[in-house]
Design a protein around this motif. Structure first.
Motif, PDB file in Angstrom:
ATOM      1  N   LEU A 201       0.836  -1.197   0.000  1.00 31.88           N
ATOM      2  CA  LEU A 201       0.000   0.000   0.000  1.00 31.88           C
ATOM      3  C   LEU A 201       0.873   1.249   0.000  1.00 31.88           C
ATOM      4  O   LEU A 201       1.972   1.240   0.544  1.00 31.88           O
ATOM      5  CB  LEU A 201      -0.872   0.027   1.265  1.00 31.88           C
ATOM      6  CG  LEU A 201      -1.903  -1.089   1.431  1.00 31.88           C
ATOM      7  CD1 LEU A 201      -2.504  -1.042   2.822  1.00 31.88           C
ATOM      8  CD2 LEU A 201      -2.995  -0.963   0.378  1.00 31.88           C
ATOM      9  N   PRO A 202       0.370   2.325  -0.593  1.00 30.06           N
ATOM     10  CA  PRO A 202       1.115   3.585  -0.587  1.00 30.06           C
ATOM     11  C   PRO A 202       0.824   4.395   0.675  1.00 30.06           C
ATOM     12  O   PRO A 202      -0.291   4.394   1.164  1.00 30.06           O
ATOM     13  CB  PRO A 202       0.526   4.308  -1.799  1.00 30.06           C
ATOM     14  CG  PRO A 202      -0.905   3.838  -1.856  1.00 30.06           C
ATOM     15  CD  PRO A 202      -0.911   2.422  -1.325  1.00 30.06           C
ATOM     16  N   VAL A 203       1.851   5.045   1.204  1.00 22.93           N
ATOM     17  CA  VAL A 203       1.627   6.033   2.269  1.00 22.93           C
ATOM     18  C   VAL A 203       2.291   7.325   1.797  1.00 22.93           C
ATOM     19  O   VAL A 203       3.470   7.329   1.446  1.00 22.93           O
ATOM     20  CB  VAL A 203       2.229   5.570   3.603  1.00 22.93           C
ATOM     21  CG1 VAL A 203       2.092   6.661   4.658  1.00 22.93           C
ATOM     22  CG2 VAL A 203       1.539   4.308   4.092  1.00 22.93           C
TER      23      VAL A 203
ATOM     24  N   PRO B  34      -8.447   4.431  -3.725  1.00 20.09           N
ATOM     25  CA  PRO B  34      -9.022   4.024  -2.442  1.00 20.09           C
ATOM     26  C   PRO B  34      -7.978   3.820  -1.343  1.00 20.09           C
ATOM     27  O   PRO B  34      -8.344   3.785  -0.167  1.00 20.09           O
ATOM     28  CB  PRO B  34      -9.727   2.701  -2.778  1.00 20.09           C
ATOM     29  CG  PRO B  34      -9.050   2.187  -3.997  1.00 20.09           C
ATOM     30  CD  PRO B  34      -8.511   3.370  -4.744  1.00 20.09           C
ATOM     31  N   ASP B  35      -6.722   3.675  -1.694  1.00 16.73           N
ATOM     32  CA  ASP B  35      -5.712   3.383  -0.686  1.00 16.73           C
ATOM     33  C   ASP B  35      -5.184   4.632   0.030  1.00 16.73           C
ATOM     34  O   ASP B  35      -4.410   4.526   0.973  1.00 16.73           O
ATOM     35  CB  ASP B  35      -4.528   2.630  -1.315  1.00 16.73           C
ATOM     36  CG  ASP B  35      -4.898   1.192  -1.654  1.00 16.73           C
ATOM     37  OD1 ASP B  35      -5.750   0.627  -0.942  1.00 16.73           O
ATOM     38  OD2 ASP B  35      -4.345   0.644  -2.626  1.00 16.73           O
ATOM     39  N   ILE B  36      -5.557   5.801  -0.475  1.00 22.60           N
ATOM     40  CA  ILE B  36      -5.063   7.032   0.155  1.00 22.60           C
ATOM     41  C   ILE B  36      -6.254   7.889   0.586  1.00 22.60           C
ATOM     42  O   ILE B  36      -7.020   8.346  -0.247  1.00 22.60           O
ATOM     43  CB  ILE B  36      -4.176   7.836  -0.817  1.00 22.60           C
ATOM     44  CG1 ILE B  36      -3.001   6.968  -1.276  1.00 22.60           C
ATOM     45  CG2 ILE B  36      -3.673   9.112  -0.150  1.00 22.60           C
ATOM     46  CD1 ILE B  36      -2.156   7.607  -2.351  1.00 22.60           C
ATOM     47  N   PRO B  37      -6.401   8.095   1.884  1.00 26.62           N
ATOM     48  CA  PRO B  37      -7.519   8.932   2.336  1.00 26.62           C
ATOM     49  C   PRO B  37      -7.292  10.383   1.920  1.00 26.62           C
ATOM     50  O   PRO B  37      -6.153  10.778   1.660  1.00 26.62           O
ATOM     51  CB  PRO B  37      -7.491   8.782   3.863  1.00 26.62           C
ATOM     52  CG  PRO B  37      -6.246   8.081   4.206  1.00 26.62           C
ATOM     53  CD  PRO B  37      -5.582   7.584   2.976  1.00 26.62           C
TER      54      PRO B  37
ATOM     55  N   ARG C 147      -6.520   7.188  -9.485  1.00 27.49           N
ATOM     56  CA  ARG C 147      -5.739   6.194 -10.215  1.00 27.49           C
ATOM     57  C   ARG C 147      -5.896   6.391 -11.711  1.00 27.49           C
ATOM     58  O   ARG C 147      -7.010   6.492 -12.218  1.00 27.49           O
ATOM     59  CB  ARG C 147      -6.249   4.786  -9.892  1.00 27.49           C
ATOM     60  CG  ARG C 147      -5.655   4.243  -8.651  1.00 27.49           C
ATOM     61  CD  ARG C 147      -5.947   2.758  -8.558  1.00 27.49           C
ATOM     62  NE  ARG C 147      -5.711   2.326  -7.196  1.00 27.49           N
ATOM     63  CZ  ARG C 147      -5.960   1.104  -6.761  1.00 27.49           C
ATOM     64  NH1 ARG C 147      -6.472   0.195  -7.586  1.00 27.49           N
ATOM     65  NH2 ARG C 147      -5.721   0.778  -5.513  1.00 27.49           N
TER      66      ARG C 147
ATOM     67  N   TYR D 110      -9.890   6.634 -14.986  1.00 25.43           N
ATOM     68  CA  TYR D 110      -9.588   7.244 -13.687  1.00 25.43           C
ATOM     69  C   TYR D 110     -10.667   6.918 -12.658  1.00 25.43           C
ATOM     70  O   TYR D 110     -11.848   6.898 -12.979  1.00 25.43           O
ATOM     71  CB  TYR D 110      -9.579   8.762 -13.840  1.00 25.43           C
ATOM     72  CG  TYR D 110      -8.298   9.362 -14.354  1.00 25.43           C
ATOM     73  CD1 TYR D 110      -7.250   9.622 -13.492  1.00 25.43           C
ATOM     74  CD2 TYR D 110      -8.168   9.727 -15.690  1.00 25.43           C
ATOM     75  CE1 TYR D 110      -6.083  10.219 -13.954  1.00 25.43           C
ATOM     76  CE2 TYR D 110      -7.012  10.327 -16.162  1.00 25.43           C
ATOM     77  CZ  TYR D 110      -5.969  10.564 -15.280  1.00 25.43           C
ATOM     78  OH  TYR D 110      -4.827  11.169 -15.723  1.00 25.43           O
ATOM     79  N   PHE D 111     -10.263   6.687 -11.440  1.00 27.26           N
ATOM     80  CA  PHE D 111     -11.225   6.668 -10.335  1.00 27.26           C
ATOM     81  C   PHE D 111     -10.483   7.009  -9.049  1.00 27.26           C
ATOM     82  O   PHE D 111      -9.253   6.928  -9.005  1.00 27.26           O
ATOM     83  CB  PHE D 111     -11.967   5.321 -10.267  1.00 27.26           C
ATOM     84  CG  PHE D 111     -11.158   4.153  -9.770  1.00 27.26           C
ATOM     85  CD1 PHE D 111     -11.243   3.739  -8.449  1.00 27.26           C
ATOM     86  CD2 PHE D 111     -10.309   3.457 -10.627  1.00 27.26           C
ATOM     87  CE1 PHE D 111     -10.505   2.654  -7.992  1.00 27.26           C
ATOM     88  CE2 PHE D 111      -9.569   2.373 -10.176  1.00 27.26           C
ATOM     89  CZ  PHE D 111      -9.667   1.970  -8.858  1.00 27.26           C
ATOM     90  N   PRO D 112     -11.208   7.429  -8.016  1.00 28.38           N
ATOM     91  CA  PRO D 112     -10.537   7.876  -6.792  1.00 28.38           C
ATOM     92  C   PRO D 112      -9.670   6.769  -6.198  1.00 28.38           C
ATOM     93  O   PRO D 112     -10.123   5.635  -6.092  1.00 28.38           O
ATOM     94  CB  PRO D 112     -11.699   8.208  -5.846  1.00 28.38           C
ATOM     95  CG  PRO D 112     -12.885   8.392  -6.732  1.00 28.38           C
ATOM     96  CD  PRO D 112     -12.669   7.542  -7.933  1.00 28.38           C
TER      97      PRO D 112
END
Lengths: 490, 476
Positions: free
Chosen positions: B48-50, B276-279, B78, B272-274
């Motif tokens: 996951l990305p932080v 999900p891994d980054i709030p 994304r 493209y879509f938001p």
């Protein structure tokens, strides 16, 4: 007492008081797997050598008193095969990852290692957690221990069945749209789908990132609570994981039902629910009322949008998450490919199963320009409305009660021919993922074919404690969790 | 028929944060292939990305330095596409809520005066890896070292109307990015890359013509040539009654021509879509204020100050303030020698010549920043001659010698013993009777030869005026 009949908490206690060694406990589970997994096919991989070595290491730590604080020290555990284990295959029950060995441990694996637990193997599942029967696994279907002609549910079917068949003391599953709760309901065991953000997803191979959550599957509520206390809590490696008060599982054992306000969404008992399921779940509500809860029905018409919203959001994220599997970097590579393009196409065509392909295509469709507004955007709007209706409900109630699934376990093969029917089976679980809420599934009886029925209690965000307290009291007041299937040796 | 050209730029700049945008790997350029990678930036399943907080800060700094409005509720999206250098098969970027919007950079207009090039948006994203084609083995290898290096994409409005304006915009932008320390902007290392969107239309027309996009041109000179080439190509098409096709083109600088890569019809649907891994990331007023207050003096302001306070010519200040590296050298030199004018003259004269001769960029200068100041001090105190000063500076430039030590070790100091100087000059006079004769017979020029000979004999270590004075004393 026989090791396999113990709960995880009991077993850890016996280990700490030197009645049982960690090696004995581990060996008992390995033996059970050897005896029964030929029948039930719960495991994709058993790591006997590593488990026994690890058992001795853990024993030493216990003897040195270093694991006194861990409620589950020394307990063998099985892990769903979409949770990364360093050096041990993590296949997601897919051909495309059938040889994939991660170079790192998922955060939950690190945490259960720190707690002195011993991983005995990896558990079968629907391919990439897509399915509700564990039949889409590349390694073959898992069988329901209550009736081997039935599915165990899914996608954490291997996890639920392993606990039901005493092939595991406790297990970790994952829940994207019901994948912990529904197989627990079908196999007569207990499971918790935690609040989104309470358990790190780092190392959970993503299906639908905004919905996935790892959770425990166990023999009873107390075991699940203890397991949850070990795996939960903020993780720096997962940006979506949240800070919250450390969960103390002993609190769960002290709660009361009396005075709790429980709402029942009438829409959870509409068209499609099996008579026996309805009867047992309403009887459970009645029981809780006797125990002092205030029960009230209310309308939640948004339920009808849950399935389409879920399948749009989940498929959209899935198609993106799964596009990295190309046969080059790791995993299955087609042998008949003659060039790069063919390697991509053939590896994916041969490596993914039907259900996964269906969702990849569905996801690409709903995201593609010209359709985005009609599908994906609408689904996000529905998500907002669903969150709002839960928010409204929790203004009035401490928790909500309903069935986990509209039916008990279906016969093997029944769903594969009719995916839409399978999708509809997720109607009572997917909304909870969309809203990011915690929910627990506990046994509440059996249908006329002696197949287990599950009760679902849905809580406020980060209020695992309250639903588990009520589930614990309910479990104590009934004997459904104590019932065991007659097991068939392989 | 008269045409005008309309140009907008998408500039990608790699941020010089220590670590990558979503993991702890170094962003350092180079390194053995696939050594600056971990399971996160190589896109291993389950990772996951932080978000690196410095990236957010650098982006805000860039936005404020280019007069943008900062988006206080940020999201990542994304961008899905499949390519071997992109291990996740999607790039985490920002589509719907870019971190900076509606800014501008002021440039010199081709028609004279100033003009504003508006910035449509600046967004954050991750860089991809690099494909390495091995002709010898006939295969392609992939290096993920660059995967996850943070990028800003700075998207301008189509506000430029010539190659010169584009170059000036890029130079201004580069100077700003270097001043605020967010990027080293090394085009040759790919840390500054530009895509050129260009269309032509009849002069005075209201509607834009059909545009083409030229990708990843990697030097200012190539950009200039690409713009001129593409402008000509489009005008030729229109003149011969054909149409410009909306497409992406690749500029081949060695051949001086561009060719089509893909047309709009083949354009990819990035789905493209938001992310999900980054709030969502919220940026407070205080944070923006704090970053704003910490911004250094920017090029335009610095230039004005140099002109007003130091009385330097506009041209010189323009050149110096265009590069933070020249600014640093200038300010340090002026501080040491106490005379900004001298510092500027040396930079504009000797240094520019050396940079030019050796094809060195100001950012690649390797010598100690104190050295030029020390040379000027020695010169002004008459410890060395101007000639010596130039020679020492050359040594400083090429070998980073310590000037004072170098002067001492090589006996380059000016001779202060007038008697000794006189002795040497007297010898020169004695050795050149013919020239002395010519001078005495009225040929004034002959003294120049004698001065030259004397300087040579003195190894340039006496001031020329002093030598001339002594010669006159002897001869007259």
């Amino acid at each position: 007492m026989e090791i396999l009949k113990m709960t995880a908490l009991e077993l850890s206690k016996a280990i700490k008081s030197k009645e049982i060694t960690v090696r004995q406990a581990t060996q008992a589970v390995l033996d059970a797997i050897a005896d029964y997994d030929g029948t039930y096919n719960c495991y994709t991989c058993v790591c006997e050598k590593e488990a026994l070595e690890r058992a001795d290491e853990v024993q030493k730590l216990i003897d040195e008193g270093k694991l006194d604080a861990s409620p589950l020290a020394g307990v063998p555990i099985a892990v769903k095969d979409n949770i990364c284990t360093k050096g041990i295959t993590t296949t997601c029950s897919s051909k495309i990852l059938s040889n994939f060995k991660p170079t790192y441990n998922a955060t939950v694996v690190e945490r259960l290692n720190e707690a002195g637990m011993v991983i005995v193997g990896k558990l079968n599942m629907d391919e990439f957690a897509m399915g509700s029967t564990t039949e889409t696994s590349y390694f073959g279907a898992t069988k329901n221990p209550w009736n081997i002609e039935c599915v165990p549910g899914g996608s954490s079917g291997g996890a639920a069945a392993s606990v039901a068949a005493d092939e595991a003391i406790i297990a970790l599953g994952s829940d994207t749209g019901g994948s912990i709760r529904q197989p627990c309901s079908f196999c007569g065991v207990t499971g918790l789908k935690p609040t989104y953000g309470s358990v790190s997803r780092y190392g959970l191979v993503a299906y639908a990132s905004s919905l996935d959550q790892i959770g425990p599957i166990g023999k009873d509520v107390a075991d699940c609570a203890a397991m949850y206390s070990i795996i939960s809590g903020r993780d720096e490696k997962d940006g979506t994981s949240m800070d919250f008060e450390k969960f103390d599982y002993t609190e769960v054992l002290k709660g009361e039902v009396k005075g709790k306000k429980i709402g029942i969404p009438s829409d959870y008992f509409g068209e499609g629910i099996a008579k026996d399921v309805k009867k047992k779940v309403l009887a459970a509500a009645e029981k809780l009322k006797e125990m002092g809860a205030e029960i009230e029905e209310f309308d939640m018409p948004i339920v009808k949008y849950a399935i389409p919203a879920y399948y749009i959001i989940a498929s959209a994220e899935a198609c993106s998450n799964l596009s990295r599997y190309d046969g080059i970097k790791y995993g299955y590579k087609s042998e008949s490919a003659r060039n790069l393009r063919e390697t991509y196409i053939k590896s994916r065509s041969e490596g993914f199963g039907m259900e996964v392909k269906r969702r990849i295509m569905l996801g690409n469709f709903v995201l593609s320009s010209g359709y985005y507004d009609a599908y994906y955007k609408k689904a996000l709007q529905a998500k907002k409305l669903i969150q709002q209706s839960f928010f409204d409900a929790f203004e009035k109630y401490d928790m909500l009660l309903g069935p986990v699934a509209p039916t008990t376990a279906l016969k093997l093969g029944e769903s594969l021919s009719d995916p839409l029917k399978m999708y509809l089976g997720d109607i009572y679980t997917v909304m909870i993922n969309i809203a990011g809420l915690p929910a627990v599934s506990v046994p509440c009886g059996f249908d006329s074919n002696n197949m287990p029925v599950g009760l679902q209690l849905i809580g406020k965000p980060f209020d695992e404690k309250t639903i588990m307290q009520v589930a614990y009291q309910y479990e104590k007041a009934t004997d459904f969790s104590d019932k065991k299937p007659n097991l068939i040796k392989a | 028929m008269d045409y005008e050209v309309v140009i907008g730029l998408e500039v990608h700049t790699e941020l010089s944060t220590k670590t990558k945008i979503f993991c702890g790997c170094t962003t350092e350029f180079g390194g053995e292939p696939n050594t600056h990678v971990c399971e996160i930036c190589s896109g291993m399943p389950g990772t996951l990305p932080v978000v690196n907080k410095s990236v957010i800060e650098y982006a805000i700094r860039t936005g404020l330095a280019t007069n943008c409005k900062i988006t206080q509720y940020n999201k990542f999206d994304r961008k899905n596409y499949f390519y071997p250098d992109l291990p996740k098969a999607y790039q985490v970027s920002q589509l719907y809520l870019p971190i900076c919007q509606n800014g501008f950079v002021e440039i010199n207009a081709s028609e004279g005066g100033k003009k504003k090039v508006r910035i449509h948006e600046i967004h954050m994203e991750e860089d991809a890896g690099k494909l390495v084609h091995d002709d010898f083995e006939d295969c392609t290898l992939v290096d993920y070292n660059r995967c996850g290096v943070p990028l800003l994409e700075i998207v301008s409005e189509p506000d430029m109307s010539s190659a010169d304006e584009v170059i000036d915009y890029l130079e201004k932008l580069k100077a700003i990015l270097q001043y605020i320390g967010v990027s080293d902007c090394k085009m040759q290392e790919g840390s500054l890359r530009a895509d050129v969107n260009l269309s032509v239309r009849k002069k005075g027309a209201n509607e834009y013509g059909t545009r083409t996009e030229m990708k990843n041109i990697n030097s200012f000179k190539a950009i200039k040539r690409a713009i001129e080439g593409e402008t000509e190509r489009q005008i030729d098409l229109l003149e011969s009654g054909e149409k410009v096709v909306q497409e992406t083109r690749r500029w081949d600088d060695s051949k001086g021509e561009s060719y089509a890569m893909r047309s709009k019809e083949d354009a990819q649907d990035y789905k493209y879509f938001p992310e999900p891994d980054i709030p969502p990331i919220e940026i407070s007023d205080e944070k923006i204020e704090q970053i704003k207050n910490a911004l250094p003096e920017l090029p335009e302001k610095k230039k004005q100050r140099y002109m007003e306070e130091m009385n330097l010519p506009e041209y010189d200040t323009g050149i110096i303030t265009n590069s933070i590296h020249l600014v640093r050298l200038f300010e340090r030199t002026a501080e040491i020698c106490g005379n900004p004018k001298d510092a500027a003259n040396w930079i504009m004269g000797e240094l520019m010549k050396m940079l030019n001769d050796t094809q060195t960029l100001p950012e690649d200068m390797k010598f100690n920043q104190d050295s030029l100041g020390k040379i000027i001090v020695m010169l002004n105190e008459n410890k060395i001659s101007r000639n010596t000063a130039k020679k020492v500076f050359e040594k400083v430039f090429s070998e980073d010698v310590e000037p004072e030590k170098y002067v001492k070790e090589n006996n380059l100091e000016v001779m202060t013993d007038t008697g000794a100087i006189k002795g040497i000059i007297e010898k020169v006079v004695a050795d050149n009777p013919k020239s002395v004769e010519e001078y005495k017979s009225g040929k004034e020029k002959a003294i120049q030869f004698l001065i030259g000979q004397s300087m040579r004999a003195l190894k340039g270590q006496a001031p020329a005026q002093e030598v001339t004075k002594i010669l006159h004393e002897i001869l007259d």
